[in-house]
Design a protein around this motif. Structure first.
Motif, short mmCIF file in Angstrom:
data_model
loop_
_atom_site.label_atom_id
_atom_site.label_comp_id
_atom_site.label_asym_id
_atom_site.label_seq_id
_atom_site.Cartn_x
_atom_site.Cartn_y
_atom_site.Cartn_z
N GLY A 184 0.78 -1.23 0.00
CA GLY A 184 0.00 0.00 0.00
C GLY A 184 0.81 1.27 0.00
O GLY A 184 0.25 2.36 0.16
N GLU A 185 2.15 1.17 -0.20
CA GLU A 185 2.99 2.37 -0.18
C GLU A 185 4.00 2.33 -1.33
O GLU A 185 4.43 1.26 -1.75
CB GLU A 185 3.77 2.46 1.14
CG GLU A 185 2.91 2.59 2.38
CD GLU A 185 3.75 2.65 3.65
OE1 GLU A 185 4.98 2.41 3.56
OE2 GLU A 185 3.17 2.91 4.72
N ASP A 189 -16.10 9.23 -2.45
CA ASP A 189 -15.87 7.86 -2.00
C ASP A 189 -17.01 6.94 -2.43
O ASP A 189 -17.44 6.06 -1.68
CB ASP A 189 -15.68 7.81 -0.48
CG ASP A 189 -15.10 6.47 -0.01
OD1 ASP A 189 -14.41 5.82 -0.82
OD2 ASP A 189 -15.36 6.08 1.14
N ASP A 212 -15.43 2.43 -6.57
CA ASP A 212 -14.50 1.42 -6.08
C ASP A 212 -13.46 1.00 -7.11
O ASP A 212 -12.38 0.52 -6.74
CB ASP A 212 -15.28 0.18 -5.62
CG ASP A 212 -16.21 0.50 -4.48
OD1 ASP A 212 -15.72 0.71 -3.36
OD2 ASP A 212 -17.43 0.55 -4.71
N LEU A 234 -6.32 11.88 -5.09
CA LEU A 234 -5.93 10.69 -4.34
C LEU A 234 -4.41 10.55 -4.38
O LEU A 234 -3.77 10.96 -5.35
CB LEU A 234 -6.53 9.43 -4.98
CG LEU A 234 -8.04 9.21 -4.89
CD1 LEU A 234 -8.42 7.99 -5.72
CD2 LEU A 234 -8.52 9.06 -3.47
N GLU A 251 -0.91 5.71 -4.63
CA GLU A 251 -1.20 4.35 -4.18
C GLU A 251 -2.70 4.04 -4.26
O GLU A 251 -3.10 2.96 -4.70
CB GLU A 251 -0.73 4.16 -2.73
CG GLU A 251 0.77 4.34 -2.53
CD GLU A 251 1.18 5.76 -2.18
OE1 GLU A 251 2.19 5.93 -1.48
OE2 GLU A 251 0.47 6.70 -2.61
N ASP A 252 -3.51 5.00 -3.82
CA ASP A 252 -4.96 4.78 -3.82
C ASP A 252 -5.54 4.88 -5.23
O ASP A 252 -6.49 4.16 -5.58
CB ASP A 252 -5.64 5.81 -2.91
CG ASP A 252 -5.27 5.63 -1.45
OD1 ASP A 252 -4.81 4.52 -1.08
OD2 ASP A 252 -5.42 6.59 -0.67
N ALA A 273 -4.82 1.70 -6.98
CA ALA A 273 -5.64 0.61 -6.45
C ALA A 273 -6.97 0.51 -7.18
O ALA A 273 -7.56 -0.57 -7.27
CB ALA A 273 -5.88 0.81 -4.95
N ASN A 305 -8.28 -3.10 -6.16
CA ASN A 305 -9.74 -3.11 -5.98
C ASN A 305 -10.45 -4.01 -6.98
O ASN A 305 -11.32 -4.81 -6.59
CB ASN A 305 -10.30 -1.68 -6.05
CG ASN A 305 -9.83 -0.82 -4.88
OD1 ASN A 305 -9.04 -1.27 -4.06
ND2 ASN A 305 -10.29 0.42 -4.81
#
Length: 394
Positions: A19-20, A291, A294, A318, A321-322, A325, A330
C-alpha cells in the motif's frame, strides 16, 4: 512475441508494495513474485506497479469490426486486443460481449462464436483475456441457451443491461439515430424496429427471467451486476436479486445506494481523463471524490486506465497508491482474484514498469512473461546480468 523471464530481481525502482510507494526490489521466478538473491536488472528511476485489471472493456469490438461494413476475423481482433492491453499495462481484462435482442455482433449467435474464438485463442494469449457477458434484460426466450453457453465456456462475470427504453425513445424521437444503430447491428431500420417491438412484448416476463438467471448464477458461482442504473430504486432492485456490481451508474443516487449496501461501483476511466461523461451522465471524478467509486474500467479505451490514475494523483484527488488501487487491487478484490492485484510474495508476477517523467508504460510483465517492452527499460533488461541468460521465446 512474448518472453518468459528467467529468475531475476528488479532493483532501484520505486515499487508500490504493501500500500505504499517504496524504494525496494522485487524478485521474479517461475511467473511469481518470490524471494532470495537473483540476477539483477537495474530499473533506477522507474515506477514498478501492479498489473492493471480491467473489469469491463469493449474496445475489442473496434478491432473486430472497425467499420460497420468492414468486419475482420475474430482471431485477428483478439490478437490486436491482446497487444492493445499489453501495451497499456493491462494484465487481466474482461471483454464485454453483448447477449442482446439487437442481433448482429451483439446477438446470441455471435456471442457463442466469440466465446469459442476466445477459447481457441487462449493458449496464445499474452494478457489474461476473459469475457464478461452484457445480457440484455429483454431476452427471455434465450435463457436456457444463455445458461448453457455460460457453462460451456466458463463465463464468470455477467452484467444486466436494458437498452430497450433508449431504443423506444429513438424510434419515436430520432429515427435517423435508430437507423445508425440498426446499421451497426447489420440490419435494416425496419428489421431493427421489429426486434425492438418483440423485445418490448417480453416486459411482463422480464422480472421472473432475471430472478431465474440470478438463481443459476448463484449455483455456478458467477459474479453479476447491472449497467447504467439510473436511480436508487433500480440499483436496490438489482442488489436484492444478487446483482451486486453497480457498473456505470448514471447519477449519484444509485451509487450512494450501492455504497450503503457494500455493492462495488465501477466507473469508466475515460470519464476521468476527459473530464466528464461522453453521454452526459455523472462525472466519475465526482463519485471518486465522494468515495462512491471502487474501481475504474477501460470502457472503450485501454490507455485511459493508467492515465486516469495519474490524473487523480496529479489533481490531488488521491495519493498515487490509492489511485492505482482503483485499477489493480480493488478490481482484483471485487472479482475474487486473490493471486493478483498487488505485488506480494507468491502472487503472479503481473507488473507494469512506468517512466515517472513521461508516464509511458515501458514494460508489462504478465505471469512472468514480457508482453510489452520499449525505450530505456528495454535496454536495462537486455544489458548487464541478463545478457548471458537466454530468454525462452514462447
Amino acid at each position: 512475441m512474448s518472453f518468459f523471464l528467467p529468475p531475476l530481481r528488479l532493483t532501484g525502482a520505486t515499487i508500490l508494495r504493501d500500500g505504499e510507494m517504496q524504494q525496494r526490489s522485487v524478485a521474479i521466478a517461475n511467473g511469481r513474485i518470490t524471494k532470495g538473491p537473483l540476477p539483477e536488472v537495474d530499473l533506477s528511476g522507474y515506477f514498478i506497479l501492479p498489473g492493471i485489471i480491467d473489469l469491463h472493456g469493449d474496445a475489442f469490438e473496434r478491432h473486430i469490426v472497425p467499420r460497420p461494413s468492414a468486419a475482420f476475423p475474430i482471431e485477428t481482433g483478439l490478437r490486436a486486443t491482446d497487444r492493445d492491453t499489453a501495451t497499456n499495462g493491462v494484465t487481466t481484462a474482461w471483454m464485454a460481449q453483448s447477449w442482446s435482442w439487437e442481433g448482429g455482433h451483439r446477438g446470441p449467435d455471435f456471442a457463442e462464436t466469440f466465446l469459442q474464438a476466445v477459447e481457441d485463442y487462449r493458449p496464445r494469449m499474452l494478457s489474461d483475456l476473459r469475457v464478461q457477458i452484457r445480457c440484455e434484460t429483454h431476452t427471455v426466450g434465450t435463457r436456457d441457451r444463455f445458461i448453457k453457453a455460460i457453462k460451456r465456456f466458463g463465463v464468470d462475470y455477467v452484467i444486466f443491461n436494458n437498452h430497450l427504453e433508449e431504443a423506444l425513445h429513438l424510434a419515436n424521437a430520432k429515427p435517423e439515430e435508430l437507423a445508425l444503430w440498426a446499421k451497426k447491428s447489420g440490419s435494416t431500420p425496419q428489421e431493427h424496429l421489429a426486434r425492438v417491438w418483440e423485445a418490448r412484448d417480453q416486459a411482463r416476463d422480464v422480472p421472473r427471467h432475471l430472478c431465474k438467471l440470478a438463481e443459476a448464477f448463484d449455483l455456478l458461482g458467477i459474479t453479476y451486476g447491472s449497467h447504467d442504473d439510473p436511480d436508487g430504486d433500480t440499483r436496490e432492485t438489482y442488489s436484492l436479486i444478487g446483482a451486486k456490481i453497480c457498473e456505470f451508474p448514471t447519477a449519484v443516487a444509485p451509487a450512494a445506494v450501492a455504497k450503503a449496501v457494500n455493492d462495488p461501483v465501477l466507473m469508466g476511466a475515460p470519464n476521468i481523463v476527459r473530464g466528464g461523461s461522453q453521454s452526459g451522465n455523472i462525472a466519475a471524478i465526482d463519485l471518486v471524490q465522494s468515495d462512491l467509486c471502487d474501481a475504474l474500467v477501460s470502457d472503450y479505451y485501454y490507455p485511459a486506465l493508467a492515465q486516469a490514475a495519474f490524473y487523480l494523483f496529479d489533481k490531488g484527488v488521491l495519493p498515487l497508491e490509492d489511485a492505482w488501487a482503483l485499477i489493480s487491487k480493488n478490481p482484483a478484490d471485487i472479482l475474487g482474484l486473490h493471486d493478483r492485484g498487488t505485488i506480494d510474495h507468491g502472487k503472479r508476477a503481473d507488473l507494469v514498469v512506468i517512466n515517472p517523467n513521461t508516464r509511458l508504460i515501458e514494460a508489462t510483465i504478465c505471469g512472468g512473461r514480457i508482453t510489452h517492452m520499449m525505450g530505456e527499460a528495454a535496454n536495462q533488461f537486455m544489458r548487464g546480468n541478463l545478457q548471458d541468460q537466454a530468454l525462452a521465446a514462447e
